[in-house]
Design a protein around this motif. Sequence first.
Motif, mmCIF file in Angstrom:
data_model
loop_
_atom_site.group_PDB
_atom_site.id
_atom_site.type_symbol
_atom_site.label_atom_id
_atom_site.label_comp_id
_atom_site.label_asym_id
_atom_site.label_seq_id
_atom_site.Cartn_x
_atom_site.Cartn_y
_atom_site.Cartn_z
ATOM 1 N N ALA A 295 71.064 52.534 20.321
ATOM 2 C CA ALA A 295 72.520 52.599 20.395
ATOM 3 C C ALA A 295 73.186 51.374 19.805
ATOM 4 N N ASP A 296 72.449 50.303 19.680
ATOM 5 C CA ASP A 296 73.094 49.082 19.224
ATOM 6 C C ASP A 296 72.607 48.677 17.835
ATOM 7 N N GLN A 297 72.275 47.437 17.674
ATOM 8 C CA GLN A 297 72.047 46.890 16.337
ATOM 9 C C GLN A 297 71.121 47.720 15.447
ATOM 10 N N LEU A 298 70.078 48.321 16.020
ATOM 11 C CA LEU A 298 69.115 49.019 15.167
ATOM 12 C C LEU A 298 69.360 50.524 15.095
ATOM 13 N N SER A 299 70.449 50.994 15.671
ATOM 14 C CA SER A 299 70.625 52.452 15.732
ATOM 15 C C SER A 299 70.592 53.090 14.349
ATOM 16 N N MET A 300 71.179 52.422 13.363
ATOM 17 C CA MET A 300 71.216 53.040 12.035
ATOM 18 C C MET A 300 69.854 52.994 11.342
ATOM 19 N N PHE A 301 68.992 52.079 11.758
ATOM 20 C CA PHE A 301 67.620 52.088 11.259
ATOM 21 C C PHE A 301 66.947 53.386 11.710
ATOM 22 N N PHE A 302 67.279 53.796 12.928
ATOM 23 C CA PHE A 302 66.668 55.026 13.421
ATOM 24 C C PHE A 302 67.285 56.261 12.779
ATOM 25 N N GLU A 303 68.548 56.165 12.360
ATOM 26 C CA GLU A 303 69.112 57.248 11.569
ATOM 27 C C GLU A 303 68.307 57.421 10.283
ATOM 28 N N LEU A 499 62.851 44.086 16.993
ATOM 29 C CA LEU A 499 63.026 44.346 18.418
ATOM 30 C C LEU A 499 62.858 43.085 19.259
ATOM 31 N N ARG A 500 62.265 42.080 18.669
ATOM 32 C CA ARG A 500 62.091 40.845 19.424
ATOM 33 C C ARG A 500 63.385 40.053 19.461
ATOM 34 N N LYS A 501 64.414 40.576 18.811
ATOM 35 C CA LYS A 501 65.723 39.921 18.777
ATOM 36 C C LYS A 501 65.592 38.477 18.298
ATOM 37 N N TYR A 502 66.215 37.541 19.016
ATOM 38 C CA TYR A 502 66.191 36.162 18.530
ATOM 39 C C TYR A 502 65.013 35.389 19.113
ATOM 40 N N PHE A 503 63.936 36.115 19.341
ATOM 41 C CA PHE A 503 62.718 35.471 19.843
ATOM 42 C C PHE A 503 61.567 35.720 18.871
ATOM 43 N N HIS A 504 60.656 34.764 18.806
ATOM 44 C CA HIS A 504 59.388 35.034 18.119
ATOM 45 C C HIS A 504 58.522 35.882 19.029
ATOM 46 N N THR A 505 58.448 35.458 20.271
ATOM 47 C CA THR A 505 57.770 36.239 21.285
ATOM 48 C C THR A 505 58.822 36.561 22.328
ATOM 49 N N TYR A 506 59.013 37.833 22.545
ATOM 50 C CA TYR A 506 60.179 38.316 23.276
ATOM 51 C C TYR A 506 60.378 37.599 24.615
ATOM 52 N N ASN A 507 61.560 37.047 24.788
ATOM 53 C CA ASN A 507 61.967 36.358 26.014
ATOM 54 C C ASN A 507 61.174 35.096 26.317
ATOM 55 N N LEU A 508 60.275 34.721 25.416
ATOM 56 C CA LEU A 508 59.401 33.591 25.705
ATOM 57 C C LEU A 508 59.591 32.442 24.740
ATOM 58 N N MET A 509 59.493 32.784 23.454
ATOM 59 C CA MET A 509 59.480 31.759 22.423
ATOM 60 C C MET A 509 60.698 31.994 21.535
ATOM 61 N N PRO A 510 61.791 31.290 21.774
ATOM 62 C CA PRO A 510 63.000 31.561 20.984
ATOM 63 C C PRO A 510 62.811 31.188 19.516
ATOM 64 N N ASP A 511 63.513 31.892 18.665
ATOM 65 C CA ASP A 511 63.514 31.580 17.247
ATOM 66 C C ASP A 511 64.776 30.763 16.980
ATOM 67 N N PHE A 512 64.597 29.468 16.778
ATOM 68 C CA PHE A 512 65.755 28.591 16.641
ATOM 69 C C PHE A 512 66.290 28.544 15.216
#
Lengths: 567, 266
Positions: A295-303, A499-512
């Motif tokens: 429904a959000d940022q990637l919704s059109m990728f799924f289209e 899908l990892r959003k702004y993380f390298h490892t989701y919720n663990l290792m942020p991508d700065f």
Amino acid sequence: MKPWPRSLLTLIGFLALFGGAAYAQVPGAPPVEFPYTGNRTAVWIVAQLHILFAAFILGAPIFVVISEWLGYRKQDPRYDRLAKEVTKVTVILYSMTALTGGLFIFVLLATYPQFTTWLINHFFMVFAVIYPLLFIGETFVLYTYFYTWDDWKGNKKARHIALGVLLNLIGTITLFVIDGPTSFMNTPVKGEGISPAEFLETATLWDKIYNYTWMPLNVHRLVGNVTFGGFIAGMIAAYMYMSTTKDEERSYYDWMGFVGNLIGVGALLFLPFMGYLLSYELCDYDASICPYMMADQLSMFFEMQGAMIGLIFLASNYYIWMSMKRIQGVEKVRMTILAPIVMVTLPVVMTKVMTDYPVPDPMSLAFLLPMLLSPVIFGRFIPITVSARTIIKVGFLMIVVGDAIWMTPHGFVPTGAKLVAELELPSDWNFLALMPAKNSAAFTLVFVTVVNYVIYNRAISQGTIVWGRIDFVSQFVLIFLAFSAIWTMGLMGAVRSLLRKYFHTYNLMPDFTAESFTPTLSYSAWWITGITVVFFSVVSFAIFVTLRASHPKDHVPEGSPVPAGAK
Amino acid sequence: MGKAIFKIIIGLLVGAGLWVGTMALEFPPVFRWMFFAYAILGTVVFLVLDAPSMKPMNGAKAFGAVLVFYVILCVVYIAGASLWPQYDPEDEKGKIEKLLKAKREASEQGKADELIARVKALDEQAKALAERIKALGGDLAPPVQGTGGPGAPASTAAAGDMLKIGEDQWQLQECYNCHKLKGEGGKKRGPELDNIGSLMSMDDIKQKILDPKSWMTEGFEKEFEKGKMPDKYKDLMEDKDVVALAVWLSTFKNTSVNTPKSIKKK
Ligand code: HEM
């Protein structure tokens, strides 16, 4: 390519891998900046290229062995030839896998040194011991398999096939092993009430590997790779078909294209369900991943994914249709009227049933299984039959309808935050955008395809196939399927990473870094297309050097121009 | 040929029918065009099914045809992907910057700490060396002085409107993806929150955010059991932000919205 440059390339790959693992132990080098593409896209390109080559060298041997075995069982040399030709291409692409893999680890270390070091340290046994060992094993077995092909014949054939099975075993384990770190980045281990960072400190290697999405990713990739291998085999056949004028060669490559497509489609039928399983686990891990995807940022990728899958199903059924046209006697084939009735009613009934009994409620099966099987069970009691032609046309109509349902979005917006009434489905029709409707659409596509193959089977048992006489357009359909399947893989690979959003490892290792935002679909499409083109050029070249060069005399009749169509 | 024209006419009729039908059902215009496009797709499919067969090609001609085909595919896929609405990365960049600010500072602090530790270790070594040299009766080398002081002072929390921060956090943490508020967002994944202030205190809301298993919303038992509301904000959000968000939410007391009640579980 001669064996030695091939081995050299593989060796470079190894060295890079070992070097990478060792280098990761030395802390502190500052990241480099890739010109033009930027670091993230640079990693994207090498990673995706590597995955494409790897997917092929893992997927192709699966059906190579099946084909070899079929050839042995049926004593039909065509199967053996197909298996061997695909293996030849695999051997060349194997070195490309090693090369891109080595490049991948280098680029990763150069661009994201801190994160890469962190990841390698968490999976040290995997990167430094298990993976290299598997890789060496795979290299050894693949080359042995290839070079013993002509020697291990007759009563030694069984031994050769066993070697092929071993090759697949090692390949599959390799895939599963590397999926460990990959899926870990999406869904790292977590425990209730403890922060992921704390949990990670006590987690064993197995905990890290056996995370939420590990198995779903394994299965989806394994089956996806078979699809992909099948479609590439179809493409090899198309190239060769186009580049020959000899009737016997044409009939062989026509046959090979058919078999490649059959395998590709056969595996394709399972993919929507495995895709759902993968996303189900992702959402189960963290329910906020789901809206980000759908429904959000990637919704059109799924289209776009819906569009691609729709096209792939249309094209593969179109290919069956053309294969059928070249069978003499197809007009006589008829089928129970229940088949088209089920096709037409399936989307509606299934949407209703899945809404009332949502997955994973097994109650839905109590309704759906009898319905799906009714043409087989009740067909014989109902005397009304319909011609194959009509059923197939109804099938195409339903594929278009299925695509339409699959692609109907909740709103024409790239993010839920921008949803306004003028771009949103009326609420009475919102069910069209929900999972039950999408599942039923996927099921309809699969069902129609299965019916088409059943009809095809009846047609060949009643009529005769004239191999080599297929409509020439079909060769473009084969190429289209390979191209589109690869493009879709590229798209979904991007989705999984994003899908990892702004993380390298989701919720663990942020991508700065500044590049941790979600890129636009358009930007992604440029790179996915670019990656696909590079991959295609290499594969086309590999096909050209292995198959054309191997017996030019059989292929080029005197006086005709050199068929450059072998590209 | 006549057949093809017939198919085109049928296709257009179906398309028009869908267009008018969806208009009657009050679909917004984009969706009407989308249904029309599906009808066109169907028409093309049926035209292609019975198209006359293609003449075999060979050699350079086949090579050229394949090349052209690839170019068409590339153009169509890129154009196709570009036609969909595009997410604007600028929307997200500022958001991510804010989200990661605290973590970045922490990690830079971490790096600084590591540097200090390393310098200290060097210092010790140097001192030990100097001791040994001294013990050996050699020249007294001046001990190397560590350069690192304590890390940068912890950034003072941006003073400002608490409610503004709370609202910001609602957007940043994307709570709107599951909760409708002020008529926006939601999609029924979670309860609508416009009256939450009448039902839960600031502390209750804070507890719910930090530990979603602490409260169960009536009518959402299944979602509660499955742990739909992510148990991650305690790791991703700073305490002061959680408080601000809870304060902001507790101001919503719109009784005309039927926000369900929650039962305390912990
Ligand atoms: C006919 C339907 C489908 C096809 C042909 C398909 C094909 C593929 C292929 C070939 C890959 C790459 C595998 C690899 O890297 O080895 C892939 C990956 C993926 N697929 Fe699908 N898929 C289908 C359906 C779905 C569905 C319905 C979903 C989700 C709703 C989905 C989600 C994903 C994701 C997230 C990945 C990324 C995995 C990765 O590359 O690491 N797929 N898909």
